[in-house]
Design a protein around this motif. Structure first.
Motif, PDB file in Angstrom:
ATOM      1  N   ILE A  90       0.705  -1.314  -0.156  1.00 35.58           N
ATOM      2  CA  ILE A  90      -0.012   0.038   0.912  1.00 35.58           C
ATOM      3  C   ILE A  90       0.790   1.239  -0.034  1.00 35.58           C
ATOM      4  O   ILE A  90       1.804   1.304   0.628  1.00 35.58           O
ATOM      5  CB  ILE A  90      -0.439  -0.427   0.933  1.00 35.58           C
ATOM      6  CG1 ILE A  90      -2.292  -0.642   1.640  1.00 35.58           C
ATOM      7  CG2 ILE A  90      -2.015   1.214   0.794  1.00 35.58           C
ATOM      8  CD1 ILE A  90      -2.697  -1.268   2.203  1.00 35.58           C
ATOM      9  N   HIS A  91       0.847   2.688  -1.370  1.00 31.42           N
ATOM     10  CA  HIS A  91       1.641   3.105  -1.409  1.00 31.42           C
ATOM     11  C   HIS A  91       0.581   4.225  -0.335  1.00 31.42           C
ATOM     12  O   HIS A  91      -0.392   4.858  -0.534  1.00 31.42           O
ATOM     13  CB  HIS A  91       2.079   3.310  -2.693  1.00 31.42           C
ATOM     14  CG  HIS A  91       2.342   2.355  -3.098  1.00 31.42           C
ATOM     15  ND1 HIS A  91       2.213   1.904  -4.637  1.00 31.42           N
ATOM     16  CD2 HIS A  91       3.870   1.741  -3.121  1.00 31.42           C
ATOM     17  CE1 HIS A  91       3.009   1.156  -5.292  1.00 31.42           C
ATOM     18  NE2 HIS A  91       3.602   0.871  -3.573  1.00 31.42           N
ATOM     19  N   THR A  92       1.216   4.821   0.313  1.00 29.87           N
ATOM     20  CA  THR A  92       0.466   6.322   1.668  1.00 29.87           C
ATOM     21  C   THR A  92       0.715   7.520   0.397  1.00 29.87           C
ATOM     22  O   THR A  92      -0.523   8.553   0.243  1.00 29.87           O
ATOM     23  CB  THR A  92       0.961   6.217   2.393  1.00 29.87           C
ATOM     24  OG1 THR A  92       3.042   7.062   1.868  1.00 29.87           O
ATOM     25  CG2 THR A  92       1.236   5.408   3.292  1.00 29.87           C
ATOM     26  N   LYS A  93       1.357   7.515  -0.259  1.00 29.69           N
ATOM     27  CA  LYS A  93       1.213   8.716  -1.515  1.00 29.69           C
ATOM     28  C   LYS A  93       0.632   9.341  -2.750  1.00 29.69           C
ATOM     29  O   LYS A  93      -0.530   9.663  -2.486  1.00 29.69           O
ATOM     30  CB  LYS A  93       2.668   9.017  -2.347  1.00 29.69           C
ATOM     31  CG  LYS A  93       2.768   9.547  -3.022  1.00 29.69           C
ATOM     32  CD  LYS A  93       3.768   9.949  -3.789  1.00 29.69           C
ATOM     33  CE  LYS A  93       4.225  11.405  -4.587  1.00 29.69           C
ATOM     34  NZ  LYS A  93       2.906  11.645  -5.710  1.00 29.69           N
ATOM     35  N   LYS A  94       0.068   7.431  -3.126  1.00 35.55           N
ATOM     36  CA  LYS A  94      -1.552   7.764  -3.457  1.00 35.55           C
ATOM     37  C   LYS A  94      -2.374   7.008  -2.831  1.00 35.55           C
ATOM     38  O   LYS A  94      -3.607   7.710  -3.033  1.00 35.55           O
ATOM     39  CB  LYS A  94      -0.996   6.198  -3.959  1.00 35.55           C
ATOM     40  CG  LYS A  94      -0.520   6.174  -5.658  1.00 35.55           C
ATOM     41  CD  LYS A  94      -0.083   5.252  -6.523  1.00 35.55           C
ATOM     42  CE  LYS A  94       0.656   4.559  -7.836  1.00 35.55           C
ATOM     43  NZ  LYS A  94       0.380   3.796  -8.189  1.00 35.55           N
ATOM     44  N   LEU A  95      -2.109   7.085  -1.849  1.00 37.76           N
ATOM     45  CA  LEU A  95      -3.424   6.664  -0.736  1.00 37.76           C
ATOM     46  C   LEU A  95      -4.312   7.965  -0.400  1.00 37.76           C
ATOM     47  O   LEU A  95      -5.188   8.147  -0.307  1.00 37.76           O
ATOM     48  CB  LEU A  95      -3.242   5.954   0.618  1.00 37.76           C
ATOM     49  CG  LEU A  95      -4.353   5.820   1.225  1.00 37.76           C
ATOM     50  CD1 LEU A  95      -5.290   4.642   0.855  1.00 37.76           C
ATOM     51  CD2 LEU A  95      -3.021   4.576   2.470  1.00 37.76           C
ATOM     52  N   TYR A  96      -3.278   8.780  -0.310  1.00 39.73           N
ATOM     53  CA  TYR A  96      -3.759  10.345   0.455  1.00 39.73           C
ATOM     54  C   TYR A  96      -3.852  11.011  -0.383  1.00 39.73           C
ATOM     55  O   TYR A  96      -5.015  12.130  -0.431  1.00 39.73           O
ATOM     56  CB  TYR A  96      -2.870  11.278   0.780  1.00 39.73           C
ATOM     57  CG  TYR A  96      -2.079  10.987   2.290  1.00 39.73           C
ATOM     58  CD1 TYR A  96      -3.338   9.738   2.912  1.00 39.73           C
ATOM     59  CD2 TYR A  96      -0.902  10.100   2.734  1.00 39.73           C
ATOM     60  CE1 TYR A  96      -3.157   9.428   4.387  1.00 39.73           C
ATOM     61  CE2 TYR A  96      -0.385   9.512   3.866  1.00 39.73           C
ATOM     62  CZ  TYR A  96      -1.234   9.422   5.063  1.00 39.73           C
ATOM     63  OH  TYR A  96      -1.475   8.320   6.262  1.00 39.73           O
ATOM     64  N   GLU A  97      -4.073  10.985  -2.409  1.00 40.67           N
ATOM     65  CA  GLU A  97      -4.348  11.135  -3.041  1.00 40.67           C
ATOM     66  C   GLU A  97      -5.723  10.548  -4.030  1.00 40.67           C
ATOM     67  O   GLU A  97      -6.585  11.077  -4.728  1.00 40.67           O
ATOM     68  CB  GLU A  97      -3.191  11.203  -4.104  1.00 40.67           C
ATOM     69  CG  GLU A  97      -2.343  12.237  -4.026  1.00 40.67           C
ATOM     70  CD  GLU A  97      -1.146  11.777  -4.707  1.00 40.67           C
ATOM     71  OE1 GLU A  97      -1.009  10.734  -6.094  1.00 40.67           O
ATOM     72  OE2 GLU A  97       0.256  12.475  -5.106  1.00 40.67           O
TER      73      GLU A  97
END
Length: 318
Positions: A283-290
Motif C-alpha cells: 500500500i503506497h501512502t502517497k497514492k492513498l492520500y491522493e
C-alpha cells in the motif's frame, strides 16, 4: 495465539510528519554540538579514528540516504584493530551519540499530536477496536499512542506493544549494527553491536510465525534488522498452502522496490512470497492520500480482515 502483528519502522513516524529520520538528526542543534565537541579541535590523526567525524563526512556525502547504523557498521569494518586509548575515545563518542539522538527525538516529538485523517491514526483505531490478539513490534523509540489527539483505549489482554530497541523512556536506547555474514566480530568495537545492548527477549520471530495477518508500516526490512524477520520470511516463502496475509505500507513504488531488493539480497525469493502467501500487498501512502481507488480498496480490505471475528492465526513453525 497472536493473530495480527504490525511492525512499525521510521516511515510510520515520517508519515505523521515527524522529522525523526537520521538525515533530520544530522541537521539538528544536537548534532552540531557533537561535531563541535569531537571534531572542531581534533588533530588529523584523532579524526582518523573518530566515529563522529566519520558520520559527519558520510552525512554530507549521502544527505538523502544517510543511515547512521549502516555507517557505524562501515566504521567498524574500517577499524579492525584499535589502540586502547582509541577504543576509549570511540566508546565515549558513541555514548554521546546515543544521548544526542535521544535528546533530539524527545525534543521534536514532545507535544506532537497526529491528525485523525492520517493512516497511522486510522490503523491504530481499527486495531484497538478489533477482537483479535494483536502485537505491535515497534522499531522506533517513540510511542505512537503518545501522539493521539483523542485517546484510543485498547483491551490489555488483546493488545501488546514491544519496543525492540528501547524507547525514549528507557535509560539508554539501542543504536548500532549487526555483524555482516562476511565479517568476524570486531572485539575492539563490539560495544556498538546491537546484540550487546539488548536486555530482554522480544519474541519477534515467535509472534510473526503465529500470526495470520502481518503488517509492516514504514519498515524497509534492511540488513540492520533483517535477522528479526529471516525465519518468518523463509517459512512464509516455503509454505505449500497459503495461509498468511503480508502487507507492506510504504511511501511509493520506489520504496516498494527497495523493500523487495532487501528481501532478495538476504536470500529470500520474492516470487516465492507471491506464490506461497494468501496475499502479498504493498500500500503506497502517497497514492492513498491522493485517493487513488486501488490504494483505498487495498486499505479497506486490510481493515476488513483486521475486524473479521473468525480471522484465526496459523502456526507454521513446523
Amino acid at each position: 495465539m497472536v493473530e495480527v502483528v504490525i511492525i512499525i519502522g521510521n516511515g510510520f513516524d515520517k508519515d505523521l510528519g515527524l522529522p525523526t529520520g537520521y538525515p533530520d538528526f544530522v541537521k539538528s542543534d544536537e548534532w552540531k554540538k557533537l561535531e563541535k565537541k569531537f571534531c572542531s579541535f581534533a588533530t588529523e590523526d584523532d579524526l582518523t579514528h573518530s566515529l563522529i567525524y566519520h558520520l559527519q563526512s558520510e552525512a554530507y556525502n549521502k544527505e538523502n540516504w544517510f543511515d547512521i547504523e549502516e555507517e557505524i557498521q562501515q566504521f567498524i569494518k574500517n577499524h579492525p584493530k584499535c589502540k586502547d586509548e582509541e577504543i576509549r575515545e570511540i566508546e565515549n563518542e558513541f555514548i554521546h551519540l546515543k544521548k544526542a539522538l535521544k535528546d533530539y527525538l524527545i525534543r521534536v516529538s514532545s507535544g506532537y499530536k497526529m491528525e485523525e485523517t492520517r493512516l497511522p491514526y486510522e490503523l491504530l483505531k481499527k486495531l484497538s477496536a478489533s477482537h483479535k490478539r494483536i502485537v505491535v513490534i515497534n522499531f522506533n523509540y517513540t510511542n505512537p499512542h503518545d501522539f493521539l489527539s483523542t485517546p484510543i483505549y485498547c483491551r490489555p489482554s488483546l493488545y501488546e506493544q514491544t519496543h525492540v530497541h528501547g524507547s525514549l523512556f528507557d535509560d539508554e536506547i539501542v543504536l548500532g549494527c549487526d555483524v555482516p555474514k562476511d565479517q568476524e566480530v570486531n572485539r575492539d568495537l563490539s560495544f556498538m553491536y546491537k546484540y550487546n545492548m539488548l536486555k530482554r527477549a522480544n519474541h519477534v520471530a515467535r509472534n510473526l510465525l503465529e500470526a495470520k495477518e502481518i503488517i509492516f508500516y514504514g519498515h524497509s526490512v534492511n540488513e540492520m534488522d533483517f535477522g528479526y524477520f529471516r525465519e518468518f520470511l523463509k517459512k512464509a516463502s516455503e509454505a505449500p498452502k497459503p495461509t498468511r496475509y503480508l502487507t507492506f505500507i510504504t511511501l511509493n513504488e520506489k520504496s516498494e522496490r527497495r523493500i523487495k531488493d532487501n528481501i532478495r539480497n538476504q536470500g529470500i525469493p520474492v516470487t516465492d512470497l507471491y506464490n506461497n502467501l494468501e496475499s502479498f500487498t504493498f500500500i503506497h501512502t502517497k497514492k492513498l492520500y491522493e485517493q487513488d481507488k486501488n490504494e483505498v480498496q487495498m486499505k479497506e480490505d486490510l481493515f476488513k480482515r483486521i475486524m473479521t471475528k473468525d480471522h484465526r492465526g496459523i502456526n507454521i513453525r513446523n
